[in-house]
Design an enzyme around this catalytic site. Structure first.
Site, PDB file in Angstrom:
ATOM      1  CB  SER A 171      -0.909   0.003   1.231  1.00 44.12           C
ATOM      2  OG  SER A 171      -0.133  -0.127   2.399  1.00 44.12           O
TER       3      SER A 171
ATOM      4  CG  ASN B 249      -3.075   4.269   1.666  1.00 43.05           C
ATOM      5  OD1 ASN B 249      -4.133   4.334   2.289  1.00 43.05           O
ATOM      6  ND2 ASN B 249      -2.488   3.121   1.388  1.00 43.05           N
TER       7      ASN B 249
ATOM      8  CD  GLU C  16      -3.538   3.352  -5.176  1.00 42.57           C
ATOM      9  OE1 GLU C  16      -3.727   4.568  -5.132  1.00 42.57           O
ATOM     10  OE2 GLU C  16      -3.269   2.673  -4.171  1.00 42.57           O
TER      11      GLU C  16
ATOM     12  CG  HIS D 206      -2.804  -0.974  -2.940  1.00 44.53           C
ATOM     13  ND1 HIS D 206      -3.143   0.311  -2.579  1.00 44.53           N
ATOM     14  CD2 HIS D 206      -3.002  -1.745  -1.832  1.00 44.53           C
ATOM     15  CE1 HIS D 206      -3.534   0.313  -1.311  1.00 44.53           C
ATOM     16  NE2 HIS D 206      -3.455  -0.913  -0.840  1.00 44.53           N
TER      17      HIS D 206
END
Length: 297
Positions: free
Chosen positions: A121, A192, A154, A142
């Site tokens: 991540s 994130n 992702e 991801h």
């Protein structure tokens, strides 16, 4: 290239790894799920089996496809069994050193055409690729938690990731029924990088006494249509995970705006890690019912 993908290897039998293995098996690929820990493999099999059964009982998957998925899933504690995989997805502990060692080992055993993907991540794909002799075939893939349910993958291109590797990985994610977004290889990628500073800011809002935790979450749920407030979401993700990603952002992007809120740091130091510990921003432990003695007549 993607048309020929028949076998997927997954390393790591935790929630992410088992979810990715399940997705591949439900979509007609042969799967090797590898974990050095036999207990982790037993737990993964049970989790996958019960999840597949839920998909079938909800009518999202036919009984035949469900049974076929379980037949396609093979478990191993031996990395060598991943030799036949067209793509290997790594979903182990979020540590750069541990992942680099695994990528070096995978590079030695995987067939020359195989793609090596990481479900990280936040760790640099470029640095993971540098541990291999095939940096053009290393990519970030991801998945969001839990992978069978969440719609997004992702995809992260390292400095050397080839167009062919990117297209093959994107096409596999689409075969899994996912929406894909593509990020360049900078700390936090897309999701994130935006989500964690919001969670961190929610902690600052609590820390400085602007509002109660309930009002912070209610404000974001009802004011911006988020399904969960940022503090509830942090408890679900794990406060330790949030803190570690904030530190990756701070180090990787070098801006003080990514400094973790002191309250977040203190909760993690105290072991208040969220739902998995029964206590985070909120208390999830079973409350003992208060028994009031019944008045005598």
């Amino acid at each position: 290239m993607a048309a020929e993908m028949k076998c997927v290897g997954v390393v790591g039998g935790g929630q992410m790894g088992s979810g990715i293995a399940q997705l591949a098996a439900m979509n007609g690929l042969d799967v090797w799920l590898m974990d050095a820990d036999q207990d982790a493999l037993s737990r993964a099999t049970a989790a996958i089996s019960s999840s597949v059964n839920r998909f079938v009982s909800k009518g999202l998957l036919s009984k035949e496809v469900g049974e076929d998925a379980m037949r396609r899933l093979r478990l191993t504690s031996n990395l060598e069994d991943l030799r036949s995989a067209d793509i290997i997805v790594e979903a182990i502990v979020e540590s750069e050193d541990v992942k680099k060692k695994l990528f070096k080992d995978l590079d030695a055993i995987a067939k020359s055409s195989a793609i090596l993907a990481s479900n990280t991540s936040s760790i640099s794909i470029t640095r993971l690729a540098s541990a291999t002799q095939r940096p053009t075939q290393v990519i970030g893939m991801h998945f969001m938690n839990p992978p069978p349910v969440m719609k997004l993958v992702e995809i992260i291109r390292g400095a050397d990731t080839s167009e062919e590797t990117f297209l093959a990985t994107k096409s596999l994610a689409e075969r899994f029924g996912k929406t894909t977004v593509c990020s360049q290889d900078y700390a936090g990628f897309i999701v994130n990088r935006i989500l964690m500073p919001m969670i961190n800011e929610a902690f600052h809002t609590l820390y400085t006494g602007v509002a109660t935790k309930e009002d912070i979450d209610s404000g974001m749920r009802h004011g911006t249509n988020h399904p969960m407030g940022p503090l509830e979401l942090a408890d679900l993700i794990g406060l330790d995970v949030c803190l570690s990603i904030m530190r990756v952002l701070q180090e990787g992007l070098g801006d003080s705006k990514y400094a973790p809120c002191p309250l977040l740091v203190q909760y993690v130091d105290a072991g208040r890690l969220g739902r998995k510990r029964g206590l985070g921003v909120y208390d999830y432990r079973k409350k003992q019912p208060v028994t009031t003695p019944s008045p005598r007549l």
